[in-house]
Design a protein around this motif. Sequence first.
Motif, PDB file in Angstrom:
ATOM      1  N   THR A   1       0.760 -29.233  -3.070  1.00 13.41           N
ATOM      2  CA  THR A   1       2.127 -28.790  -3.375  1.00 13.41           C
ATOM      3  C   THR A   1       2.265 -27.277  -3.330  1.00 13.41           C
ATOM      4  N   ASN A   2       1.187 -26.546  -3.633  1.00 17.78           N
ATOM      5  CA  ASN A   2       1.291 -25.087  -3.589  1.00 17.78           C
ATOM      6  C   ASN A   2       1.365 -24.581  -2.141  1.00 17.78           C
ATOM      7  N   VAL A   3       0.965 -25.402  -1.193  1.00 14.62           N
ATOM      8  CA  VAL A   3       1.112 -25.045   0.215  1.00 14.62           C
ATOM      9  C   VAL A   3       2.490 -25.449   0.725  1.00 14.62           C
ATOM     10  N   TRP A   4       2.855 -26.693   0.535  1.00 15.56           N
ATOM     11  CA  TRP A   4       4.021 -27.254   1.223  1.00 15.56           C
ATOM     12  C   TRP A   4       5.336 -27.070   0.476  1.00 15.56           C
ATOM     13  N   GLN A   5       5.292 -26.901  -0.837  1.00 15.47           N
ATOM     14  CA  GLN A   5       6.480 -26.547  -1.624  1.00 15.47           C
ATOM     15  C   GLN A   5       7.689 -27.438  -1.331  1.00 15.47           C
ATOM     16  N   GLY A   6       7.436 -28.723  -1.153  1.00 14.73           N
ATOM     17  CA  GLY A   6       8.525 -29.663  -0.923  1.00 14.73           C
ATOM     18  C   GLY A   6       8.892 -29.861   0.540  1.00 14.73           C
ATOM     19  N   TRP A   7       8.353 -29.039   1.430  1.00 13.47           N
ATOM     20  CA  TRP A   7       8.581 -29.204   2.859  1.00 13.47           C
ATOM     21  C   TRP A   7       7.591 -30.224   3.418  1.00 13.47           C
ATOM     22  N   THR A   8       7.878 -30.746   4.605  1.00 16.31           N
ATOM     23  CA  THR A   8       6.964 -31.638   5.305  1.00 16.31           C
ATOM     24  C   THR A   8       6.615 -31.023   6.655  1.00 16.31           C
ATOM     25  N   LEU A   9       5.553 -31.544   7.255  1.00 19.49           N
ATOM     26  CA  LEU A   9       5.165 -31.053   8.578  1.00 19.49           C
ATOM     27  C   LEU A   9       6.280 -31.294   9.588  1.00 19.49           C
TER      28      LEU A   9
ATOM     29  N   ILE B   1       0.830  -1.197   0.000  1.00 18.85           N
ATOM     30  CA  ILE B   1       0.000   0.000   0.000  1.00 18.85           C
ATOM     31  C   ILE B   1       0.870   1.255   0.000  1.00 18.85           C
ATOM     32  N   ALA B   2       1.991   1.179   0.715  1.00 16.08           N
ATOM     33  CA  ALA B   2       2.904   2.327   0.790  1.00 16.08           C
ATOM     34  C   ALA B   2       3.835   2.425  -0.413  1.00 16.08           C
ATOM     35  N   GLY B   3       3.745   1.466  -1.355  1.00 15.76           N
ATOM     36  CA  GLY B   3       4.575   1.512  -2.553  1.00 15.76           C
ATOM     37  C   GLY B   3       5.967   0.962  -2.370  1.00 15.76           C
ATOM     38  N   ARG B   4       6.167   0.130  -1.333  1.00 17.35           N
ATOM     39  CA  ARG B   4       7.474  -0.473  -1.082  1.00 17.35           C
ATOM     40  C   ARG B   4       7.479  -1.930  -1.509  1.00 17.35           C
ATOM     41  N   ASP B   5       8.536  -2.373  -2.205  1.00 17.74           N
ATOM     42  CA  ASP B   5       8.724  -3.800  -2.428  1.00 17.74           C
ATOM     43  C   ASP B   5       8.928  -4.471  -1.073  1.00 17.74           C
ATOM     44  N   SER B   6       8.436  -5.705  -0.959  1.00 20.82           N
ATOM     45  CA  SER B   6       8.528  -6.367   0.340  1.00 20.82           C
ATOM     46  C   SER B   6       8.839  -7.839   0.185  1.00 20.82           C
ATOM     47  N   TYR B   7       9.357  -8.392   1.274  1.00 22.01           N
ATOM     48  CA  TYR B   7       9.825  -9.769   1.308  1.00 22.01           C
ATOM     49  C   TYR B   7       9.463 -10.360   2.665  1.00 22.01           C
ATOM     50  N   GLY B   8       9.260 -11.680   2.698  1.00 17.32           N
ATOM     51  CA  GLY B   8       8.906 -12.309   3.957  1.00 17.32           C
ATOM     52  C   GLY B   8       9.511 -13.693   4.087  1.00 17.32           C
ATOM     53  N   ILE B   9       9.749 -14.077   5.328  1.00 18.07           N
ATOM     54  CA  ILE B   9      10.212 -15.422   5.668  1.00 18.07           C
ATOM     55  C   ILE B   9       9.347 -15.922   6.812  1.00 18.07           C
ATOM     56  N   ASP B  10       8.842 -17.134   6.690  1.00 11.66           N
ATOM     57  CA  ASP B  10       8.124 -17.753   7.794  1.00 11.66           C
ATOM     58  C   ASP B  10       8.254 -19.261   7.674  1.00 11.66           C
ATOM     59  N   ILE B  11       8.098 -19.942   8.793  1.00  9.65           N
ATOM     60  CA  ILE B  11       8.242 -21.389   8.802  1.00  9.65           C
ATOM     61  C   ILE B  11       6.909 -22.092   8.584  1.00  9.65           C
ATOM     62  N   ASN B  12       5.798 -21.343   8.600  1.00  8.63           N
ATOM     63  CA  ASN B  12       4.472 -21.941   8.454  1.00  8.63           C
ATOM     64  C   ASN B  12       4.028 -21.874   6.998  1.00  8.63           C
ATOM     65  N   PRO B  13       3.949 -23.016   6.305  1.00 13.37           N
ATOM     66  CA  PRO B  13       3.570 -22.985   4.884  1.00 13.37           C
ATOM     67  C   PRO B  13       2.189 -22.390   4.630  1.00 13.37           C
ATOM     68  N   LEU B  14       1.240 -22.592   5.546  1.00 15.22           N
ATOM     69  CA  LEU B  14      -0.087 -22.000   5.370  1.00 15.22           C
ATOM     70  C   LEU B  14       0.014 -20.481   5.340  1.00 15.22           C
ATOM     71  N   ALA B  15       0.812 -19.933   6.241  1.00 18.51           N
ATOM     72  CA  ALA B  15       0.971 -18.483   6.318  1.00 18.51           C
ATOM     73  C   ALA B  15       1.679 -17.941   5.091  1.00 18.51           C
ATOM     74  N   VAL B  16       2.684 -18.654   4.617  1.00 19.86           N
ATOM     75  CA  VAL B  16       3.439 -18.199   3.454  1.00 19.86           C
ATOM     76  C   VAL B  16       2.531 -18.133   2.225  1.00 19.86           C
ATOM     77  N   LEU B  17       1.708 -19.145   2.008  1.00 17.33           N
ATOM     78  CA  LEU B  17       0.775 -19.099   0.883  1.00 17.33           C
ATOM     79  C   LEU B  17      -0.187 -17.929   1.047  1.00 17.33           C
ATOM     80  N   ALA B  18      -0.722 -17.753   2.252  1.00 13.73           N
ATOM     81  CA  ALA B  18      -1.651 -16.647   2.487  1.00 13.73           C
ATOM     82  C   ALA B  18      -0.994 -15.308   2.199  1.00 13.73           C
ATOM     83  N   SER B  19       0.245 -15.133   2.631  1.00 17.01           N
ATOM     84  CA  SER B  19       0.960 -13.878   2.406  1.00 17.01           C
ATOM     85  C   SER B  19       1.116 -13.593   0.924  1.00 17.01           C
TER      86      SER B  19
END
Length: 414
Positions: free
Chosen positions: A293-301, A94-112
């Motif tokens: 696969t779009n959630v877990w991206q090769g990772w496992t629980l 919204i502020a016009g800034r490029d952004s990046y994120g790291i998280d260990i929760n695949p559900l959250a990463v897809l949502a982001s």
Amino acid sequence: MNEPSSSQSLFDLPNAPKFERFTALPKFDGVPALVLDVPESIPALGYGSHQFFRYYGKFPSLVGREIISAFSDADMGVLDNYSGSGTTQVEAQIAGRDSYGIDINPLAVLASNVKTAYQDARKLDAAFDLVCRSAAAIAPYEIQATPSDRLRKWFSEESLQGLGRIRAAIDELEPGDEQDFLTVCFLAIVRRCSNAHDGEVRPHVKLEKKPRPPATAFREKYLDMVDGLRELDTMRPKSIKSKTVIGDNRTPKAYAELLTEPVGLVVSHPPYLNSFNYFNAFSLEIMWSEGMTNVWQGWTLRDVTGLEQKAHPATNGRLVESYYRSISEASAQAFEVLRPGGTLALVVGDATIHGRLEAVHRNVWDSLKTSGWRPEAVWFRTTHYGIGKYAYAHRADYHGEAEKKDAIMFLRKP
């Protein structure tokens, strides 16, 4: 930093009521200290795509907005290394800034990533209509990894069949933005269609609950998300980059995968000490995301739970030591990817252990001061409690005699 004066609002929503967000305090350890007030209700903070996916433990959207406005430049990226479901990324966009994120929760990463994607409305509607038609006739997906007695504890036969058909229809879509959007839409209704209490963090059965029919819940959630997307598109410039990845924020690997140049602001929001452990909170959604696969991206629980930064129970002394160590390690990695003069905004809250105050924000502050960071400012956060508000009365409160504090600590890389 453009230091806000007492009662100054840095960045208000268009046409929103004006709140006096900042009040000056005596200096904290020699640096400016302010109280940041967030009186809005939960619905008022769910503008744009913020309401796409209920993520427990996220900070209010306007906190991210104020941080970005005060401590970032338009030509420098913003990184959130405890990304959660992407509150920082949406506000950066919204502020016009490029952004990046790291998280260990695949559900959250897809949502982001879905919350910040630029979508084609016609393609979304076509994909949604296709899923609805397919779900009416397709054989339902059957969860394999969860015993049937546990499934039936949480879901009626009607819900298992309805959710299973939606899941099977989404699986048939071509991978891409539309499948990702509808996957988030689907996972966001899982608890609504279960026997679990909707308002509690850890799932537990609510005997008097009437679960929502899956087809109805899916349609309502889709329309709600589309409305939020339209609103977001009126707020954000076009073509602002945002990307979030699954990774361990204590090691260089995740940052190297994500960044090609330094960023100007890192926002860190580790779990609060003695709060819940996150994967337990999402156990129902994890059941229904198996094999996606779009959630877990090769990772496992097992992969991701093994890396989770545990915050509970704080009565475990080794866990407390590990908690502080993890914050130090993640902050050290943030230091490496910040440009000189860049800022770390670390959001932490105090805790109680056997009724004794654990001054988490002060302990972390003192530790980072000895690690090369230059203290810049501290904001203490207050919220107004009650039905429909952001938090509840048993949490830290600055309107009374409470001792616990929610702090946003700003430290600069020299």
